[in-house]
Design a protein around this motif. Structure first.
Motif, PDB file in Angstrom:
ATOM      1  N   UNK A 194      41.390  49.436  35.888  1.00 18.43           N
ATOM      2  CA  UNK A 194      40.668  50.568  35.914  1.00 18.43           C
ATOM      3  C   UNK A 194      39.460  50.822  36.792  1.00 18.43           C
ATOM      4  N   UNK A 195      38.588  49.687  37.143  1.00 18.01           N
ATOM      5  CA  UNK A 195      37.490  49.751  37.894  1.00 18.01           C
ATOM      6  C   UNK A 195      38.085  49.591  39.245  1.00 18.01           C
ATOM      7  N   UNK A 196      38.587  50.397  40.338  1.00 16.96           N
ATOM      8  CA  UNK A 196      39.372  50.084  41.285  1.00 16.96           C
ATOM      9  C   UNK A 196      38.524  49.500  42.706  1.00 16.96           C
ATOM     10  N   UNK A 197      37.127  49.520  42.434  1.00 18.50           N
ATOM     11  CA  UNK A 197      36.464  48.643  43.389  1.00 18.50           C
ATOM     12  C   UNK A 197      36.142  47.475  43.142  1.00 18.50           C
ATOM     13  N   UNK A 198      36.806  46.825  41.916  1.00 18.96           N
ATOM     14  CA  UNK A 198      36.585  45.398  41.388  1.00 18.96           C
ATOM     15  C   UNK A 198      37.798  44.916  41.304  1.00 18.96           C
ATOM     16  N   UNK A 199      37.791  43.489  41.621  1.00 15.82           N
ATOM     17  CA  UNK A 199      38.989  42.779  41.233  1.00 15.82           C
ATOM     18  C   UNK A 199      39.050  42.108  39.835  1.00 15.82           C
ATOM     19  N   UNK A 200      40.073  41.246  39.430  1.00  8.67           N
ATOM     20  CA  UNK A 200      40.053  40.810  37.960  1.00  8.67           C
ATOM     21  C   UNK A 200      41.151  39.568  38.123  1.00  8.67           C
ATOM     22  N   UNK A 201      41.249  38.874  37.247  1.00 13.21           N
ATOM     23  CA  UNK A 201      42.452  37.983  36.989  1.00 13.21           C
ATOM     24  C   UNK A 201      43.395  38.617  36.342  1.00 13.21           C
ATOM     25  N   UNK A 202      44.566  38.623  36.878  1.00 16.26           N
ATOM     26  CA  UNK A 202      45.844  39.684  36.597  1.00 16.26           C
ATOM     27  C   UNK A 202      46.924  38.700  36.799  1.00 16.26           C
ATOM     28  N   UNK A 203      48.014  38.758  35.703  1.00 16.74           N
ATOM     29  CA  UNK A 203      49.444  38.284  35.958  1.00 16.74           C
ATOM     30  C   UNK A 203      50.191  38.648  37.260  1.00 16.74           C
ATOM     31  N   UNK A 204      49.802  39.934  37.811  1.00 19.73           N
ATOM     32  CA  UNK A 204      50.350  40.372  38.737  1.00 19.73           C
ATOM     33  C   UNK A 204      49.695  40.508  40.247  1.00 19.73           C
ATOM     34  N   UNK A 205      48.413  39.455  40.107  1.00 22.57           N
ATOM     35  CA  UNK A 205      47.561  39.288  41.353  1.00 22.57           C
ATOM     36  C   UNK A 205      48.139  38.117  42.515  1.00 22.57           C
ATOM     37  N   UNK A 206      47.413  37.880  43.284  1.00 17.97           N
ATOM     38  CA  UNK A 206      47.772  36.997  44.107  1.00 17.97           C
ATOM     39  C   UNK A 206      47.267  35.504  43.926  1.00 17.97           C
ATOM     40  N   UNK A 207      47.882  34.467  44.333  1.00 20.99           N
ATOM     41  CA  UNK A 207      47.528  33.400  43.869  1.00 20.99           C
ATOM     42  C   UNK A 207      46.389  32.853  44.429  1.00 20.99           C
ATOM     43  N   UNK A 208      45.323  32.404  43.507  1.00 23.63           N
ATOM     44  CA  UNK A 208      43.991  32.040  43.859  1.00 23.63           C
ATOM     45  C   UNK A 208      43.433  30.894  43.346  1.00 23.63           C
ATOM     46  N   UNK A 209      42.864  29.948  43.980  1.00 26.39           N
ATOM     47  CA  UNK A 209      42.378  28.709  43.486  1.00 26.39           C
ATOM     48  C   UNK A 209      41.090  28.506  43.992  1.00 26.39           C
ATOM     49  N   UNK A 210      40.070  27.978  42.900  1.00 27.09           N
ATOM     50  CA  UNK A 210      38.812  27.764  43.317  1.00 27.09           C
ATOM     51  C   UNK A 210      38.363  26.480  42.667  1.00 27.09           C
ATOM     52  N   UNK A 211      37.937  25.703  43.611  1.00 27.23           N
ATOM     53  CA  UNK A 211      37.416  24.277  42.999  1.00 27.23           C
ATOM     54  C   UNK A 211      35.956  24.338  42.908  1.00 27.23           C
ATOM     55  N   UNK A 212      35.273  23.685  41.853  1.00 26.68           N
ATOM     56  CA  UNK A 212      33.617  23.608  41.669  1.00 26.68           C
ATOM     57  C   UNK A 212      33.457  22.293  41.101  1.00 26.68           C
ATOM     58  N   UNK A 213      32.180  22.022  41.491  1.00 28.13           N
ATOM     59  CA  UNK A 213      31.466  20.820  40.677  1.00 28.13           C
ATOM     60  C   UNK A 213      30.083  21.102  40.513  1.00 28.13           C
ATOM     61  N   UNK A 214      29.381  20.470  39.333  1.00 28.70           N
ATOM     62  CA  UNK A 214      28.173  20.545  38.933  1.00 28.70           C
ATOM     63  C   UNK A 214      27.249  19.752  40.053  1.00 28.70           C
TER      64      UNK A 214
END
Length: 324
Positions: A194-214
């Motif tokens: 609904x907010x076309x200027x924003x992105x979101x986690x969605x099943x139809x989205x493109x593969x995306x992987x982020x690694x993080x550490x404290x």
């Protein structure tokens, strides 16, 4: 203004078994592979009238491919005398440290005053390189390192290395909430429904992987280091919001500020007044596109994030019995 284009080609019988992105590149060779791939992934290319966004889809021959897209009038991009913080430069590449409030590429609402306009001024010959050599982007208020190609061969190599995930990009951030351990977010990202200027986690989205550490615990915040495996729009901000640890100051994905119990008025004002996402591209490592030499660059964390972390650190010291 952008020019609307509609082009149609029929897949040749000789292309039987080719990947869709390869067939598109052959049939619409007037355009760069990167531009065609963007159009494909954005759903602007149809196969027999159906939108197909998977580049690896095989073609059989005989399919009708149609491109319906907007072609930016690149001639309107002006060279503007805007200073750039150059970290490294040679005949083939430039590495810059981008400040906050600096858009990378002209677009809707930001026709000029961008990194691209500055590159055209400082390096006029870069106009011959697609997108003025820009290989990857940072959000307007994300600070830190970007590599730019000065030549077409350098750009072709760097884009390919990005696609192969051979370019290492590490970020420093301050996240909301107390994170107990590092991890990985492997969730597809696409346009918000609904907010076309924003992105979101969605099943139809493109593969995306982020690694993080404290990196450091505070009472109601955590300093983290992140490494991108893919490079989707707003990826870190979307992924951290998805796991309920949005970035401090992120008005788009962050929700309400989190104030530690009993925090000083000064710290409370600092948290509420932090007016950009606390995200900085701190390290960039890649093989030089021409010499093959391994290059690694570091950009110090900007002062606003340093001061914020110091204040959160002091607050944690003054409240040693708190669980955080």
């Amino acid at each position: 203004m952008a020019q609307q284009i509609q082009l149609t080609q029929t897949v040749k019988e000789s292309q039987l078994g080719q990947r869709l992105d390869q067939a598109v590149a052959e049939l619409f060779s007037d355009f760069s592979r990167s531009r065609l791939k963007d159009w494909l992934l954005e759903g602007k290319i149809t196969v027999d009238g159906e939108v197909v966004t998977k580049p690896r889809t095989k073609v059989l021959g005989g399919e009708v491919l149609t491109v319906l897209a907007e072609l930016e009038d690149e001639e309107r991009w002006e060279a503007q005398d805007i200073p750039l913080n150059i970290v490294y430069e040679d005949d083939d590449i430039i590495v810059i440290n981008k400040p906050r409030d600096f858009v990378v590429h002209p677009g809707a609402g930001t026709p000029d005053g961008t990194v691209l306009n500055a590159l055209l001024f400082h390096y006029p010959a870069i106009a011959e390189v697609p997108r003025a050599g820009i290989v990857h982007r940072l959000d307007k208020d994300t600070t830190g390192l970007m590599v730019v190609a000065k030549t077409v061969p350098a750009q072709t190599y760097l884009v390919r290395e990005l696609q192969k995930r051979n370019i290492t990009r590490e970020y420093e951030a301050i996240a909301i909430g107390s994170m107990t351990a590092g991890g990985k977010v492997d969730k597809p990202i696409g346009r918000h429904s609904t907010k076309r200027t924003l992105m979101a986690v969605t099943p139809t989205g493109r593969h995306a992987v982020t690694h993080y550490r404290v990196a450091e615990h505070f009472r109601e915040h955590t300093r983290i280091r992140l490494r991108l495996e893919t490079g989707r729009t707003h990826q870190i901000r979307v992924h951290m919001s998805y796991i309920q640890h949005p970035l401090l100051g992120d008005s788009a994905y962050g929700g309400r500020a989190r104030i530690p119990k009993g925090a000083s008025e000064e710290l409370t004002a600092m948290i509420r007044g932090f007016d950009r996402q606390a995200l900085h591209a701190a390290m960039l490592r890649f093989d030089h596109p021409i010499t093959g030499e391994l290059l690694e660059f570091h950009a110090p964390v900007p002062n606003d994030m340093v001061v914020m972390a110091e204040a959160l650190r002091e607050d944690a010291k003054q409240n040693p019995l708190e669980e955080y």
